[in-house]
Scaffold this motif. Structure first.
Motif, PDB file in Angstrom:
ATOM      1  N   TRP A 117       0.893  -1.274   0.115  1.00  0.00           N
ATOM      2  CA  TRP A 117      -0.113   0.034   0.119  1.00  0.00           C
ATOM      3  C   TRP A 117       0.878   1.293   0.034  1.00  0.00           C
ATOM      4  CZ3 TRP A 117      -0.094   4.149   3.281  1.00  0.00           C
ATOM      5  CH2 TRP A 117      -1.600   4.887   3.039  1.00  0.00           C
ATOM      6  N   ASN A 118       0.420   2.210  -0.698  1.00  0.00           N
ATOM      7  CA  ASN A 118       1.600   3.546  -0.862  1.00  0.00           C
ATOM      8  C   ASN A 118       0.158   4.481  -0.761  1.00  0.00           C
ATOM      9  OD1 ASN A 118       3.111   5.672  -1.836  1.00  0.00           O
ATOM     10  ND2 ASN A 118       4.586   3.900  -1.718  1.00  0.00           N
ATOM     11  N   ARG A 119       0.691   5.803  -0.109  1.00  0.00           N
ATOM     12  CA  ARG A 119       0.019   6.972   0.028  1.00  0.00           C
ATOM     13  C   ARG A 119       0.078   7.691  -1.667  1.00  0.00           C
ATOM     14  NH1 ARG A 119       3.022  11.023   3.849  1.00  0.00           N
ATOM     15  NH2 ARG A 119       4.896   9.641   2.892  1.00  0.00           N
ATOM     16  N   SER A 120       0.863   7.309  -2.333  1.00  0.00           N
ATOM     17  CA  SER A 120       0.929   8.054  -3.721  1.00  0.00           C
ATOM     18  C   SER A 120       0.860   6.784  -4.739  1.00  0.00           C
ATOM     19  CB  SER A 120       2.387   8.350  -4.030  1.00  0.00           C
ATOM     20  OG  SER A 120       2.846   9.281  -3.238  1.00  0.00           O
ATOM     21  N   PRO A 121      -0.043   7.112  -5.768  1.00  0.00           N
ATOM     22  CA  PRO A 121      -0.500   5.795  -6.448  1.00  0.00           C
ATOM     23  C   PRO A 121       0.501   5.392  -7.717  1.00  0.00           C
ATOM     24  CG  PRO A 121      -1.191   8.066  -7.338  1.00  0.00           C
ATOM     25  CD  PRO A 121      -0.578   8.471  -6.199  1.00  0.00           C
ATOM     26  N   GLY A 122       1.498   5.960  -7.837  1.00  0.00           N
ATOM     27  CA  GLY A 122       2.708   5.444  -8.796  1.00  0.00           C
ATOM     28  C   GLY A 122       3.221   4.348  -8.226  1.00  0.00           C
TER      29      GLY A 122
END
Length: 87
Positions: free
Chosen positions: A11-16
């Motif tokens: 999971w990441n706060r940024s979509p890339g």
């Protein structure tokens, strides 16, 4: 981890970054509660920039703390304060 055969959920706060992880065969969790459900009582590895960000991810509403199994282990690889990490 993925190359050794481990099932890795990201999971990441940024979509890339998740796009690259998914292309490499990892599973992308759409939210922190979904990540917590996926790892169950396994390890969660954090690589975050500050103590404030760690606290947001772990303790904010719908953060990891709300959904993570009590037996799960959080490994913080970031540059956070020792006192905050112990909480």
């Amino acid at each position: 981890l993925r190359d050794t055969g481990a099932h890795v959920v990201v999971w990441n706060r940024s979509p890339g970054p998740p796009v690259s992880a998914e292309a490499a065969g990892m599973t992308v969790a759409p939210s922190l509660p979904a990540l917590a459900r996926a790892v169950r009582d396994g390890p969660v590895c954090l690589g975050l920039t500050t103590t404030d960000v760690v606290e947001q991810i772990v303790f904010a509403r719908e953060g990891l703390h709300d959904s993570l199994d009590p037996q799960a282990l959080i490994l913080d690889f970031g540059t956070t304060s020792v006192e905050a990490t112990r909480r």
